[in-house]
Enzyme design. Structure first.
Site, PDB file in Angstrom:
ATOM      1  CB  SER A 215      -0.955  -0.050   1.197  1.00  0.00           C
ATOM      2  OG  SER A 215      -2.036   0.830   1.026  1.00  0.00           O
TER       3      SER A 215
ATOM      4  CG  ASP B 228      -1.815  17.483  13.740  1.00  0.00           C
ATOM      5  OD1 ASP B 228      -3.004  17.092  13.762  1.00  0.00           O
ATOM      6  OD2 ASP B 228      -1.285  18.109  14.676  1.00  0.00           O
TER       7      ASP B 228
ATOM      8  CG  HIS C  71      -5.576  -2.824   0.947  1.00  0.00           C
ATOM      9  ND1 HIS C  71      -4.903  -2.658  -0.254  1.00  0.00           N
ATOM     10  CD2 HIS C  71      -5.058  -1.888   1.786  1.00  0.00           C
ATOM     11  CE1 HIS C  71      -4.035  -1.665  -0.142  1.00  0.00           C
ATOM     12  NE2 HIS C  71      -4.105  -1.187   1.085  1.00  0.00           N
TER      13      HIS C  71
END
Length: 259
Positions: A91, A181, A241
């Site tokens: 991924s 963040d 996945h």
């Protein structure tokens, strides 16, 4: 772009010489997710499972583009004097591995990409990040208190459990060990893929997809072939996945045969 960061890692097969194998995890993951498979691969090769920036025990940075993450991996090789490595990425780690191979093909002996293609995807993981950011950690005494706050955004229990691997207790208080963040700010780049023009990696490449996943599909094969002309594409039946977690035996056997 920030300067290349020193990455943390787990190691297996330390006594085995030759070209090492680097393992790169996906978004919200860490080297620990690959510990058992790394040990298996470590019976044949020297293996390093890396924590990518803003994940696991690796340093935090405000940005996390794929060229930056590829540069971090390149620094890892340079700091240890390795001219080349075989690289396996899942991924986000797969896109990092592809970026490294396309920008520095001479440094990648073989490439394995798990359930991702060199394309931009439309779905975002932003709601997961936002839910984790909103969670009241200071007011939570147990992990189940935090989990309860994620249910609306993450209704699938296995996915919540995966995300909660990033919740750690330090000095009596919970904190996230991933940089939420930076991940939120970089989400567009993370679901995308850098424009690397017509660069090609001519070396051996294996793309492994899950038949129950929509990340590697016939529509995305041209993009794979354009950048990786020698690529083999193999699919694992009934795997989603997270192929390496859902079908570890089939996945590991494919990788070992290729390596």
């Amino acid at each position: 772009m920030t300067q290349a960061l020193p990455l943390t890692y787990l190691e297996a097969g330390e006594s085995i010489g030759g070209t090492p194998l680097l393992v790169l995890h996906g978004l919200f993951g860490s080297a620990r997710n690959w510990q058992s498979i790394a040990r298996r691969f470590g019976e044949q090769r020297h293996v390093f499972a890396l924590d990518l920036r803003n994940h696991g025990g690796a340093p935090w940075a405000g940005t996390m583009s794929y060229p930056e993450m590829a540069d971090d991996v390149l620094r890892f090789l340079d700091d240890r004097g390795y001219a080349r490595a075989a690289v396996l990425g899942h991924s986000m780690g797969g896109k990092t591995a592809m970026t490294l191979a396309l920008r520095h093909p001479q440094r990648v002996e073989r490439l394995v990409v798990a359930d991702i293609a060199p394309v931009a995807y439309t779905h975002t993981h932003g709601p997961y990040v936002a839910a984790m950011q909103r969670a009241d950690l200071a007011g939570s005494a147990r992990r189940s208190d935090v989990e309860a706050q994620l249910v609306d955004a993450v209704p699938e229990a296995p996915l919540r459990a995966f995300l909660l691997q990033n919740l750690v207790m330090e000095n009596g208080a919970f904190r996230w060990r991933i940089n939420l963040d930076a991940i939120a700010a970089g989400m567009d780049a993370l679901i995308g893929f850098p424009d690397l023009g017509e660069r090609r990696y001519e070396g051996p490449a294996l793309f492994i997809g899950g038949t129950a996943s929509d990340y590697i599909t016939p529509e995305r094969e041209p993009a794979i072939r354009r950048h990786f002309p020698a690529a083999k594409i193999q699919m694992v039946p009934n795997a989603g996945h997270w192929i390496h977690a859902e079908r570890p035996e089939e996945f590991a056997a494919m990788v070992e045969a290729f390596l």
